[in-house]
Write a protein that holds these residues in place. Structure first.
Motif, mmCIF file in Angstrom:
data_model
loop_
_atom_site.group_PDB
_atom_site.id
_atom_site.type_symbol
_atom_site.label_atom_id
_atom_site.label_comp_id
_atom_site.label_asym_id
_atom_site.label_seq_id
_atom_site.Cartn_x
_atom_site.Cartn_y
_atom_site.Cartn_z
ATOM 1 N N ARG A 1 0.766 -0.817 -0.130
ATOM 2 C CA ARG A 1 -0.164 -0.122 0.089
ATOM 3 C C ARG A 1 0.707 1.255 -0.360
ATOM 4 O O ARG A 1 1.817 1.451 0.702
ATOM 5 N N GLY A 2 0.796 2.252 -0.938
ATOM 6 C CA GLY A 2 1.101 3.659 -1.475
ATOM 7 C C GLY A 2 2.833 3.599 -1.732
ATOM 8 O O GLY A 2 2.939 4.062 -1.804
ATOM 9 N N ILE A 3 3.099 2.066 -2.185
ATOM 10 C CA ILE A 3 4.236 2.257 -3.267
ATOM 11 C C ILE A 3 4.148 1.425 -4.324
ATOM 12 O O ILE A 3 3.693 0.866 -4.792
ATOM 13 N N GLU A 4 4.143 2.985 -5.256
ATOM 14 C CA GLU A 4 4.523 2.368 -7.075
ATOM 15 C C GLU A 4 5.454 1.325 -7.312
ATOM 16 O O GLU A 4 6.478 1.627 -6.566
ATOM 17 N N ASN A 5 4.766 1.147 -8.002
ATOM 18 C CA ASN A 5 5.682 -0.057 -8.866
ATOM 19 C C ASN A 5 6.579 -1.386 -7.540
ATOM 20 O O ASN A 5 7.073 -1.114 -7.689
ATOM 21 N N PHE A 6 5.454 -2.048 -6.629
ATOM 22 C CA PHE A 6 5.473 -2.124 -5.888
ATOM 23 C C PHE A 6 6.760 -3.663 -6.086
ATOM 24 O O PHE A 6 7.919 -4.438 -5.054
ATOM 25 N N LEU A 7 6.287 -4.143 -6.582
ATOM 26 C CA LEU A 7 7.735 -5.671 -7.678
ATOM 27 C C LEU A 7 8.520 -4.809 -7.632
ATOM 28 O O LEU A 7 9.258 -5.939 -7.458
ATOM 29 N N GLY A 8 8.682 -4.304 -8.973
ATOM 30 C CA GLY A 8 9.763 -3.580 -8.974
ATOM 31 C C GLY A 8 11.214 -2.563 -7.549
ATOM 32 O O GLY A 8 11.805 -2.852 -7.502
ATOM 33 N N TYR A 9 9.914 -2.453 -6.780
ATOM 34 C CA TYR A 9 10.586 -1.690 -5.243
ATOM 35 C C TYR A 9 10.799 -3.568 -4.404
ATOM 36 O O TYR A 9 12.126 -2.957 -3.706
ATOM 37 N N LEU A 10 10.473 -4.245 -4.483
ATOM 38 C CA LEU A 10 10.573 -5.246 -3.677
ATOM 39 C C LEU A 10 11.264 -6.108 -4.491
ATOM 40 O O LEU A 10 13.109 -6.813 -3.516
ATOM 41 N N GLY B 1 15.440 -3.126 8.690
ATOM 42 C CA GLY B 1 15.248 -2.014 8.996
ATOM 43 C C GLY B 1 16.120 -1.433 7.454
ATOM 44 O O GLY B 1 16.572 -0.259 7.746
ATOM 45 N N SER B 2 15.567 -1.925 7.024
ATOM 46 C CA SER B 2 16.163 -1.391 5.341
ATOM 47 C C SER B 2 14.825 -1.502 4.621
ATOM 48 O O SER B 2 15.664 -1.025 3.585
ATOM 49 N N ALA B 3 13.903 -1.349 4.649
ATOM 50 C CA ALA B 3 12.652 -1.646 4.330
ATOM 51 C C ALA B 3 13.186 -1.905 2.769
ATOM 52 O O ALA B 3 12.844 -1.196 1.475
ATOM 53 N N VAL B 4 13.234 -3.394 3.432
ATOM 54 C CA VAL B 4 13.405 -3.629 1.738
ATOM 55 C C VAL B 4 12.016 -5.085 1.077
ATOM 56 O O VAL B 4 11.711 -4.293 -0.237
ATOM 57 N N VAL C 1 9.357 3.635 4.379
ATOM 58 C CA VAL C 1 9.734 3.717 5.465
ATOM 59 C C VAL C 1 9.035 4.713 5.949
ATOM 60 O O VAL C 1 8.608 4.685 7.625
ATOM 61 N N ASP C 2 7.749 5.261 5.039
ATOM 62 C CA ASP C 2 6.319 5.853 5.315
ATOM 63 C C ASP C 2 6.089 6.049 6.500
ATOM 64 O O ASP C 2 5.025 6.114 7.335
ATOM 65 N N ARG C 3 5.925 4.315 6.407
ATOM 66 C CA ARG C 3 4.532 3.357 7.843
ATOM 67 C C ARG C 3 5.526 4.329 9.117
ATOM 68 O O ARG C 3 4.072 3.374 9.989
ATOM 69 N N PHE C 4 6.677 4.285 9.455
ATOM 70 C CA PHE C 4 6.911 4.848 10.463
ATOM 71 C C PHE C 4 7.182 6.182 10.972
ATOM 72 O O PHE C 4 7.765 6.634 11.461
ATOM 73 N N ALA C 5 6.367 6.892 10.444
ATOM 74 C CA ALA C 5 6.285 8.479 10.135
ATOM 75 C C ALA C 5 6.013 8.966 11.432
ATOM 76 O O ALA C 5 5.963 10.348 11.824
ATOM 77 N N GLU C 6 5.334 7.619 12.103
ATOM 78 C CA GLU C 6 4.770 8.647 13.648
ATOM 79 C C GLU C 6 5.884 8.215 14.292
ATOM 80 O O GLU C 6 5.900 8.738 15.562
ATOM 81 N N TYR C 7 6.760 7.416 14.010
ATOM 82 C CA TYR C 7 7.834 7.554 14.634
ATOM 83 C C TYR C 7 9.141 7.984 14.473
ATOM 84 O O TYR C 7 9.743 7.895 14.093
ATOM 85 N N PRO C 8 8.782 9.335 14.387
ATOM 86 C CA PRO C 8 10.153 10.260 13.882
ATOM 87 C C PRO C 8 11.619 10.007 14.172
ATOM 88 O O PRO C 8 12.133 9.792 13.599
ATOM 89 N N ALA C 9 12.033 9.693 15.844
ATOM 90 C CA ALA C 9 13.606 8.588 15.346
ATOM 91 C C ALA C 9 14.179 6.613 15.127
ATOM 92 O O ALA C 9 14.853 7.288 14.535
ATOM 93 N N ASN D 1 20.583 4.044 7.547
ATOM 94 C CA ASN D 1 20.918 2.807 7.858
ATOM 95 C C ASN D 1 21.846 2.812 6.350
ATOM 96 O O ASN D 1 21.007 3.348 5.444
ATOM 97 N N PRO D 2 22.807 2.864 6.135
ATOM 98 C CA PRO D 2 23.785 2.053 4.669
ATOM 99 C C PRO D 2 22.707 1.351 3.893
ATOM 100 O O PRO D 2 22.701 1.611 2.483
ATOM 101 N N MET D 3 21.973 0.217 4.082
ATOM 102 C CA MET D 3 22.053 -0.325 2.983
ATOM 103 C C MET D 3 20.390 -0.231 2.571
ATOM 104 O O MET D 3 19.510 -0.037 1.649
ATOM 105 N N PHE D 4 20.095 1.137 3.921
ATOM 106 C CA PHE D 4 18.664 2.265 3.073
ATOM 107 C C PHE D 4 19.474 2.894 1.930
ATOM 108 O O PHE D 4 18.572 2.299 1.089
ATOM 109 N N LEU D 5 20.304 3.586 2.750
ATOM 110 C CA LEU D 5 20.803 4.668 1.180
ATOM 111 C C LEU D 5 20.907 3.371 -0.056
ATOM 112 O O LEU D 5 20.543 4.665 -1.329
ATOM 113 N N VAL D 6 21.984 2.088 0.200
ATOM 114 C CA VAL D 6 22.424 2.005 -1.291
ATOM 115 C C VAL D 6 20.841 1.626 -1.980
ATOM 116 O O VAL D 6 20.180 1.139 -3.078
#
Length: 304
Positions: free
Chosen positions: A89-98, A229-232, A236-244, A252-257
Motif C-alpha cells: 500500500r502506497g508504494i508505486e511499482n511494488f514488484l520492482g520495489y521488492l 530496518g532497510s525497508a526491503v 519507511v513512510d509507515r514509520f512516520a509516526e515514530y520520527p526517531a 542506515n547504509p543499506m537503506f541508502l543503497v
C-alpha cells in the motif's frame, strides 16, 4: 690397532640473504601490508573465479541457483508482505520495489556472512604461508561479487519487464510507468559504493569472529533485524509516526543503497547529494575501520 686414516674436508660457509623471508605470524607496517595485498590481487580474482565455478558444479542446477535464490526470496516476501500483510500500500511499482531491495540486500548479506567465516575456513592456509590475511575476506567479497553479477542482470531484466507483465496479469489494475533515462547510468556508482561497503563489513566480521567463531550465528541473527530496518519490502513512510525510528532507518547504509538504486531504476529520480554523501561516508569509513581493525590483529589469526 690402527684404522683407516681420517679425511677432514674443509667446510664452506654460504651466506644466504634472508631479507625476503617473512615470519608467518608477523605483522608488517600498514603501508607494506596494503602493498603486499595489492600484489596478490590477480591471485584473489583467479581463486574467486575458480571457487565460484566449483561451487556451481556441485549443484544440479549449477549457476542457475545464483539467480533462483534471490528470485525465490523475492517471491516469498511478495506473498507475505505484498499480499497477506498488504505491505504494498502506497508504494508505486511494488514488484520492482521488492526486486531491487531483495537482490541488493542479499548481495551485502552474503558478503557479511561469508566474510565472518573466512578466517576460520582458511586457518590451515594461514599457518602454512605468509601472506596478508586480509586477502581471505577480500577474496570472499570478490567471490560474492562474481556470484552477484548474474543476479544483477536478472534484476535489471525484471525491472524492465515488470511494467509489461503486470498489466497482462491484472488488466484492470493500475499501469506501471517504465522510466528509462540517464539516471540509470549512475547505477554503477551505487554498486561501487556498495562493494566498498561490503568489503569493510567483511573485514570487520572476519576480525570479530576470528577468536569466537560462534559470533557468526549472532551476525546471522542481527542480519535479520537489518533486513527489516532497510525497508526491503515496505516503505519507511509507515514509520512516520515514530520520527526517531524513521530517522535511524534513513541513515542506515543499506537503506541508502537500496533507496538510491530504486530512485534511479524505478522512478527516474536523481537522489539528493546528501544521500550520496552519506553513503560515501559510510562506505569509506567502514572500509578504513575494517582495514585498521583487521590489520591490528594480524598476528593472532594463526592461533589455535
Amino acid at each position: 690397532m690402527t684404522g683407516a686414516p681420517r679425511v677432514y674436508r674443509a667446510r664452506t660457509v654460504v651466506e644466504v640473504d634472508a631479507g625476503g623471508l617473512l615470519h608467518v605470524l608477523g605483522r608488517p607496517p600498514l603501508g607494506e601490508y596494503l602493498r603486499r595485498l595489492w600484489q596478490r590481487r590477480h591471485f584473489i580474482v583467479a581463486d574467486s573465479r575458480a571457487r565460484v565455478q566449483t561451487d556451481s558444479r556441485a549443484n544440479l542446477l549449477g549457476s542457475l541457483w545464483l539467480v533462483l535464490n534471490p528470485l525465490l526470496s523475492g517471491a516469498v516476501y511478495f506473498v507475505i508482505f505484498g499480499l497477506v500483510m498488504s505491505g504494498s500500500r502506497g508504494i508505486e511499482n511494488f514488484l520492482g520495489y521488492l526486486v531491487v531491495g531483495v537482490f541488493l540486500f542479499q548481495y551485502t548479506i552474503q558478503c557479511l556472512n561469508q566474510g565472518s567465516r573466512s578466517i576460520s575456513g582458511g586457518r590451515q592456509l594461514i599457518r602454512a604461508f605468509s601472506f596478508p590475511r586480509a586477502a581471505l575476506p577480500v577474496a570472499v567479497v570478490m567471490r560474492e561479487t562474481l556470484r552477484f553479477l548474474p543476479a544483477l542482470a536478472t534484476m535489471l531484466v525484471l525491472v524492465l519487464a515488470i511494467p509489461f507483465v503486470v498489466p497482462l496479469m491484472d488488466p484492470g489494475g493500475e499501469t506501471i510507468a517504465l522510466r528509462i533515462g540517464w539516471p540509470w547510468l549512475l547505477l554503477p556508482a551505487v554498486l561501487l559504493l556498495q562493494l566498498v561497503l561490503n568489503t569493510g563489513l567483511a573485514l570487520i566480521a572476519a576480525r570479530v569472529t576470528a577468536r569466537i567463531p560462534d559470533l557468526t550465528q549472532i551476525i546471522s541473527i542481527l542480519a535479520r533485524f537489518w533486513l527489516y530496518g532497510s525497508a526491503v519490502f515496505f516503505s519507511v513512510d509507515r514509520f512516520a509516526e515514530y520520527p526517531a525510528l524513521s530517522a535511524i532507518m534513513q541513515v542506515n547504509p543499506m537503506f541508502l543503497v537500496i533507496d538510491i538504486a530504486r530512485d534511479l531504476l524505478l522512478y527516474g529520480v536523481l537522489p539528493s547529494w546528501g544521500a550520496w554523501a552519506l553513503l560515501a561516508a559510510w562506505s569509506t569509513g567502514l572500509l578504513v575501520l575494517g582495514t585498521l581493525v583487521f590489520w591490528q590483529a594480524e598476528e593472532t589469526y594463526a592461533a589455535p
